[in-house]
Design an enzyme around this catalytic site. Structure first.
Site, PDB file in Angstrom:
ATOM      1  N   ASP A 114       0.884  -1.170   0.000  1.00 32.70           N
ATOM      2  CA  ASP A 114       0.000   0.000   0.000  1.00 32.70           C
ATOM      3  C   ASP A 114       0.920   1.218   0.000  1.00 32.70           C
ATOM      4  OD1 ASP A 114      -2.198   1.729   0.244  1.00 32.70           O
ATOM      5  OD2 ASP A 114      -2.095   1.660   2.430  1.00 32.70           O
ATOM      6  N   GLU A 141      -1.442  -1.483  -4.582  1.00 27.82           N
ATOM      7  CA  GLU A 141      -2.703  -0.755  -4.708  1.00 27.82           C
ATOM      8  C   GLU A 141      -2.515   0.419  -5.660  1.00 27.82           C
ATOM      9  OE1 GLU A 141      -6.188   0.002  -1.735  1.00 27.82           O
ATOM     10  OE2 GLU A 141      -4.599   1.444  -1.322  1.00 27.82           O
ATOM     11  N   ASP A 162      -1.976   1.087   7.506  1.00 25.45           N
ATOM     12  CA  ASP A 162      -1.248   0.891   6.245  1.00 25.45           C
ATOM     13  C   ASP A 162      -0.850  -0.574   6.056  1.00 25.45           C
ATOM     14  OD1 ASP A 162      -0.792   3.894   5.531  1.00 25.45           O
ATOM     15  OD2 ASP A 162      -0.092   3.692   7.594  1.00 25.45           O
TER      16      ASP A 162
END
EC number: 3.1.21.10
Length: 178
Positions: free
Chosen positions: A18, A78, A150
């Protein structure tokens, strides 16, 4: 008459990322068929007082170290969302570029997923909240101790990739009916 046992399913290790310039979440899971196992997770933090190139180097060096340590077979990142602050979006894009490049430099295949696809795969709805994602990650990966949101998001990206990978594999075998 003895029936043939099904072929052993391969275990695939995946690194979910991420990306962010301040905090980049990462998570490593293993998938064997539809079984998932948590390996590790964490957050790469950069110093906001440092220059952008210095922060990107920290991100690259740390991701490279994770790739060497955990030897993932595949990675998933992502996708970036665009917000009103163009500068922030651009900096996020820099971090995402490093997150895509680090595994590619080690010949690790990289997949990309949007936030809605990740939420849909993990929670069942593309409009899930961060709390819902975190709760489902903990449910799907017992033993995962999530230090920050996160890290949970990175594990969610890895879970999404595992689900998509399993679906593609089933389609390839003809196991999924239309």
């Amino acid at each position: 008459m003895l029936s043939a046992s099904p072929p052993a399913q391969a275990t695939v290790r995946m690194l979910g990322i991420d990306p962010g310039l301040r905090f980049t979440g990462w998570g490593v899971i293993e998938a064997t068929g539809n079984r998932l196992r948590h390996i590790a997770d964490g957050v790469i933090a950069t110093d906001s007082t440092e220059s952008v190139p210095a922060r990107l180097r920290v991100l690259h060096d740390t991701l490279t170290s994770l790739l060497v340590t955990y030897h993932p077979d595949e990675a998933a990142v992502e996708e970036t969302y665009v917000n009103r602050n163009g500068t922030a979006t651009l900096k996020l894009g820099y971090a995402r570029g490093v997150a895509l490049l680090a595994p590619a430099l080690r010949n690790v295949p990289v997949a990309e997923y949007g936030a809605k696809a990740v939420k849909l795969a993990v929670v069942g709805t593309g409009g899930a909240t961060k709390d819902q994602v975190q709760m489902m990650v903990q449910r799907l990966l017992p033993g995962a101790t999530l230090k920050r949101a996160d890290a949970a998001d990175a594990l969610a990206v890895a879970i999404c990739h595992a689900h998509h990978r399993a679906s593609r594999s089933a389609w390839a075998r003809g196991a999924v009916m239309a």
